[in-house]
Design an enzyme around this catalytic site. Structure first.
Site, PDB file in Angstrom:
ATOM      1  N   CYS A  31       0.842  -1.206   0.000  1.00 42.06           N
ATOM      2  CA  CYS A  31       0.000   0.000   0.000  1.00 42.06           C
ATOM      3  C   CYS A  31       0.877   1.256   0.000  1.00 42.06           C
ATOM      4  O   CYS A  31       0.656   2.179  -0.791  1.00 42.06           O
ATOM      5  CB  CYS A  31      -0.928  -0.032   1.208  1.00 42.06           C
ATOM      6  SG  CYS A  31      -2.170   1.283   1.235  1.00 42.06           S
ATOM      7  N   CYS A  32       1.898   1.288   0.869  1.00 41.71           N
ATOM      8  CA  CYS A  32       2.810   2.442   0.888  1.00 41.71           C
ATOM      9  C   CYS A  32       3.580   2.564  -0.427  1.00 41.71           C
ATOM     10  O   CYS A  32       3.814   3.679  -0.900  1.00 41.71           O
ATOM     11  CB  CYS A  32       3.804   2.316   2.044  1.00 41.71           C
ATOM     12  SG  CYS A  32       3.179   2.809   3.662  1.00 41.71           S
ATOM     13  N   CYS A  42      -1.058   8.235   7.596  1.00 41.50           N
ATOM     14  CA  CYS A  42      -2.415   8.001   7.099  1.00 41.50           C
ATOM     15  C   CYS A  42      -3.321   7.561   8.252  1.00 41.50           C
ATOM     16  O   CYS A  42      -2.879   6.887   9.190  1.00 41.50           O
ATOM     17  CB  CYS A  42      -2.403   6.911   6.040  1.00 41.50           C
ATOM     18  SG  CYS A  42      -1.569   7.377   4.514  1.00 41.50           S
ATOM     19  N   CYS A  85      -3.487   3.909   9.597  1.00 45.58           N
ATOM     20  CA  CYS A  85      -2.214   3.375  10.086  1.00 45.58           C
ATOM     21  C   CYS A  85      -1.629   4.233  11.214  1.00 45.58           C
ATOM     22  O   CYS A  85      -0.442   4.123  11.516  1.00 45.58           O
ATOM     23  CB  CYS A  85      -1.217   3.281   8.938  1.00 45.58           C
ATOM     24  SG  CYS A  85      -1.793   2.219   7.605  1.00 45.58           S
ATOM     25  N   CYS A  88       7.593   4.132   6.014  1.00 50.19           N
ATOM     26  CA  CYS A  88       6.736   3.921   4.846  1.00 50.19           C
ATOM     27  C   CYS A  88       7.499   3.462   3.617  1.00 50.19           C
ATOM     28  O   CYS A  88       6.904   2.991   2.649  1.00 50.19           O
ATOM     29  CB  CYS A  88       5.980   5.200   4.519  1.00 50.19           C
ATOM     30  SG  CYS A  88       7.045   6.604   4.202  1.00 50.19           S
TER      31      CYS A  88
HETATM   32 FE1  SF4 Z   1      -1.436   2.752   2.924  1.00 45.79          FE
HETATM   33 FE2  SF4 Z   1      -1.132   3.013   5.575  1.00 45.79          FE
HETATM   34 FE3  SF4 Z   1       0.956   3.341   3.911  1.00 45.79          FE
HETATM   35 FE4  SF4 Z   1      -0.999   5.159   4.017  1.00 45.79          FE
HETATM   36  S1  SF4 Z   1       0.460   4.615   5.664  1.00 45.79           S
HETATM   37  S2  SF4 Z   1      -0.056   4.382   2.178  1.00 45.79           S
HETATM   38  S3  SF4 Z   1      -2.823   3.817   4.300  1.00 45.79           S
HETATM   39  S4  SF4 Z   1      -0.197   1.437   4.311  1.00 45.79           S
END
Ligand code: SF4
Length: 234
Positions: free
Chosen positions: A121-122, A204, A207, A230
């Site tokens: 996701c990151c 985010c 998280c 991240c």
């Molecule tokens: Fe995704 Fe969490 Fe990374 Fe944001 S901090 S990009 S929601 S995994």
């Protein structure tokens, strides 16, 4: 924004010069060096936790480009801070978008990828957009500070970002938390309202959780997981 960048050899040499000259320099001196060295090829990144670096950069180079990663998962307070920076500071705010909206990512990978594979996701929502943007710059400045965490304790003031082939500058590397507080008070710097609501480190929304008194400031980031960064800085 520039569209052509200097060669990796040239930038690596510039990074080495900067690292040798600037370890004991002030944040203003470091940013001034970066502006003189890279001109419009320098961008500043901002997480919109506090906005000290963006404020400092605007003082050194009015109109400087500030990059904000619009992940689609930010707290409303973070979006509000970005909007305020754009409205008030003498900067050009660039909002970097992932290739996919959250809905498109959900359709391809399933909902709540952050809970199953936060590294992916990151990578999709932070790392890839920054890497794509860096095609247009020679150097980037980040607000990383050595005092933030053990993993950041050796942050160099200037380094060559091998992965991106760019110069990476951390003007606030040697700043303590008290240094940040002093600057915020002196210049009335915009800060994310969540900082005063037990969120000392803000990422985010899915998280990031509140931090209890005595906990590490970054304990609320990816809580319960081994993940601590991240991927932008590793
Ligand atoms: Fe995704 Fe969490 Fe990374 Fe944001 S901090 S990009 S929601 S995994």
């Amino acid at each position: 924004m520039i569209t052509t960048v200097r060669s990796a050899v040239d930038l690596s040499a510039a990074a080495a010069r900067g690292a040798a000259e600037l370890e004991g320099a002030t944040a203003e001196q470091i940013l001034t060096w970066a502006v003189e060295e890279f001109g419009d090829g320098l961008a500043v990144t901002a997480s919109m936790q506090d906005t000290v670096l963006a404020h400092l950069a605007a003082r050194v180079k009015p109109g400087i480009e500030v990059l904000f990663l619009e992940t689609g998962y930010h707290f409303v307070e973070t979006i509000g801070t970005a909007d305020a920076v754009e409205a008030v500071y003498d900067v050009k705010l660039r909002r970097l978008l992932p290739l996919q909206t959250v809905a498109e990512q959900d359709a391809q990978y399933g909902p709540e990828l952050f809970s199953r594979n936060p590294d992916l996701c990151c990578a999709l929502r932070k790392v890839a957009p920054l890497n794509a943007a860096m095609d247009q710059y020679d150097a980037w400045a980040t607000g990383l500070r050595r005092a933030e965490s053990a993993s950041r304790a050796n942050t160099p003031v200037v380094s060559f970002d091998e992965r991106r082939g760019r110069v990476k500058i951390a003007p606030l590397a040697t700043w303590s938390d008290e240094d940040v507080d002093r600057y915020v008070l002196e210049y009335h710097v915009l800060v994310n309202p969540l900082l005063s609501a037990e969120y000392p480190s803000i990422g985010c929304e899915p998280c990031t959780r509140r931090v209890a008194p005595g906990e590490d400031a970054r304990a609320g980031r990816w809580a319960g997981l081994s993940k601590t960064e991240c991927g932008l800085h590793t």
